[in-house]
Design a protein around this motif. Structure first.
Motif, PDB file in Angstrom:
ATOM      1  N   LYS A 129       2.491   1.897  -3.374  1.00 34.04           N
ATOM      2  CA  LYS A 129       1.569   2.446  -4.381  1.00 34.04           C
ATOM      3  C   LYS A 129       1.210   3.904  -4.106  1.00 34.04           C
ATOM      4  O   LYS A 129       0.619   4.561  -4.959  1.00 34.04           O
ATOM      5  CB  LYS A 129       0.269   1.628  -4.430  1.00 34.04           C
ATOM      6  CG  LYS A 129       0.443   0.239  -5.008  1.00 34.04           C
ATOM      7  CD  LYS A 129      -0.885  -0.426  -5.229  1.00 34.04           C
ATOM      8  CE  LYS A 129      -1.542  -0.777  -3.924  1.00 34.04           C
ATOM      9  NZ  LYS A 129      -2.777  -1.568  -4.059  1.00 34.04           N
ATOM     10  N   THR A 130       1.548   4.394  -2.938  1.00 30.82           N
ATOM     11  CA  THR A 130       1.217   5.761  -2.545  1.00 30.82           C
ATOM     12  C   THR A 130       2.369   6.685  -2.925  1.00 30.82           C
ATOM     13  O   THR A 130       3.507   6.468  -2.502  1.00 30.82           O
ATOM     14  CB  THR A 130       0.956   5.819  -1.026  1.00 30.82           C
ATOM     15  OG1 THR A 130      -0.103   4.916  -0.711  1.00 30.82           O
ATOM     16  CG2 THR A 130       0.603   7.214  -0.575  1.00 30.82           C
ATOM     17  N   PHE A 156      -5.296   2.818   2.455  1.00 30.49           N
ATOM     18  CA  PHE A 156      -5.690   1.432   2.225  1.00 30.49           C
ATOM     19  C   PHE A 156      -7.062   1.356   1.566  1.00 30.49           C
ATOM     20  O   PHE A 156      -8.002   2.032   1.992  1.00 30.49           O
ATOM     21  CB  PHE A 156      -5.712   0.664   3.553  1.00 30.49           C
ATOM     22  CG  PHE A 156      -4.345   0.383   4.102  1.00 30.49           C
ATOM     23  CD1 PHE A 156      -3.773  -0.874   3.968  1.00 30.49           C
ATOM     24  CD2 PHE A 156      -3.611   1.374   4.738  1.00 30.49           C
ATOM     25  CE1 PHE A 156      -2.507  -1.132   4.466  1.00 30.49           C
ATOM     26  CE2 PHE A 156      -2.349   1.136   5.241  1.00 30.49           C
ATOM     27  CZ  PHE A 156      -1.786  -0.125   5.099  1.00 30.49           C
ATOM     28  N   GLU A 157      -7.179   0.516   0.549  1.00 28.57           N
ATOM     29  CA  GLU A 157      -8.473   0.312  -0.113  1.00 28.57           C
ATOM     30  C   GLU A 157      -9.422  -0.439   0.812  1.00 28.57           C
ATOM     31  O   GLU A 157     -10.580  -0.070   0.951  1.00 28.57           O
ATOM     32  CB  GLU A 157      -8.276  -0.451  -1.426  1.00 28.57           C
ATOM     33  CG  GLU A 157      -7.540   0.370  -2.468  1.00 28.57           C
ATOM     34  CD  GLU A 157      -7.239  -0.411  -3.723  1.00 28.57           C
ATOM     35  OE1 GLU A 157      -7.921  -1.429  -3.992  1.00 28.57           O
ATOM     36  OE2 GLU A 157      -6.317  -0.003  -4.449  1.00 28.57           O
ATOM     37  N   ASP A 158      -8.949  -1.514   1.444  1.00 26.65           N
ATOM     38  CA  ASP A 158      -9.740  -2.286   2.396  1.00 26.65           C
ATOM     39  C   ASP A 158      -9.504  -1.680   3.778  1.00 26.65           C
ATOM     40  O   ASP A 158      -8.410  -1.763   4.328  1.00 26.65           O
ATOM     41  CB  ASP A 158      -9.315  -3.755   2.368  1.00 26.65           C
ATOM     42  CG  ASP A 158     -10.033  -4.608   3.396  1.00 26.65           C
ATOM     43  OD1 ASP A 158     -10.971  -4.112   4.063  1.00 26.65           O
ATOM     44  OD2 ASP A 158      -9.653  -5.791   3.537  1.00 26.65           O
ATOM     45  N   LYS A 159     -10.528  -1.072   4.329  1.00 27.95           N
ATOM     46  CA  LYS A 159     -10.394  -0.350   5.592  1.00 27.95           C
ATOM     47  C   LYS A 159     -10.630  -1.220   6.822  1.00 27.95           C
ATOM     48  O   LYS A 159     -10.598  -0.723   7.938  1.00 27.95           O
ATOM     49  CB  LYS A 159     -11.340   0.848   5.598  1.00 27.95           C
ATOM     50  CG  LYS A 159     -10.971   1.863   4.549  1.00 27.95           C
ATOM     51  CD  LYS A 159     -11.878   3.059   4.590  1.00 27.95           C
ATOM     52  CE  LYS A 159     -11.458   4.050   3.517  1.00 27.95           C
ATOM     53  NZ  LYS A 159     -12.177   5.288   3.591  1.00 27.95           N
ATOM     54  N   THR A 199       0.835  -1.209   0.000  1.00 22.59           N
ATOM     55  CA  THR A 199       0.000   0.000   0.000  1.00 22.59           C
ATOM     56  C   THR A 199       0.863   1.250   0.000  1.00 22.59           C
ATOM     57  O   THR A 199       0.604   2.191  -0.757  1.00 22.59           O
ATOM     58  CB  THR A 199      -0.949  -0.007   1.217  1.00 22.59           C
ATOM     59  OG1 THR A 199      -1.808  -1.153   1.103  1.00 22.59           O
ATOM     60  CG2 THR A 199      -1.780   1.259   1.276  1.00 22.59           C
TER      61      THR A 199
END
Length: 157
Positions: free
Chosen positions: A24-25, A131-134, A21
């Motif tokens: 990708k940031t 994060f996409e999945d929180k 993550t």
């Protein structure tokens, strides 16, 4: 899942998801904001975090140069600029939660000092995350005091 022991905390981290993550940031919160306080924070990133915190973040898969959020909250009487902010990692923790809910409207924030200028704590939270999945996120909250290092004419009191 990887277990890490830091102070009194037992941290369980999904290292691959956390590291992926942050990879990708592109930027941390202070790099995106254009206010002078954030410019100063961004200029100080290499000096703000104690070595043991940099090592902890490395073990957790967190890139210390990519905080989710940071804000300036006051200047102290010694000329330090005081900031707070946070990161996240995928996982869980055991021991003290830095947020204590009371019967009052506002919770009590109780961070653990690492040195005279830096404190840290953990809670289950997913505010302004990368994060996409929180689900199953741990918020790593910090507070820090640092000097003004950018153009002195940009400093506010």
């Amino acid at each position: 899942m990887k277990k890490i022991y830091f102070k009194n905390w037992e941290l369980t981290v999904d290292f691959n998801i956390t590291k992926g993550t942050y990879e990708k940031t592109a930027y941390g919160g202070s790099d995106i904001c254009r206010c002078n306080y954030c410019k100063n924070f961004s200029d100080n990133k290499d000096n703000i975090y104690p070595d043991e915190i940099k090592l902890l973040f490395e073990d957790l898969g967190i890139d210390y140069k990519k905080e989710c959020e940071v804000w300036h909250y006051y200047n102290d009487e010694l000329g330090y600029h005081c900031y707070s902010g946070w990161f996240h990692f995928k996982g869980l923790f055991q021991d003290k939660n830095y947020v204590s809910q009371t019967h009052e409207i506002c919770p009590i924030i109780d961070l653990v000092p690492i040195n005279e200028n830096f404190s840290i704590g953990f809670s289950e939270n997913n505010q302004l995350t990368f994060f996409e999945d929180k689900e199953s996120l741990v918020q790593v909250e910090f507070s820090v005091k640092t000097k003004w290092t950018i153009d002195k004419s940009l400093e506010s009191y």
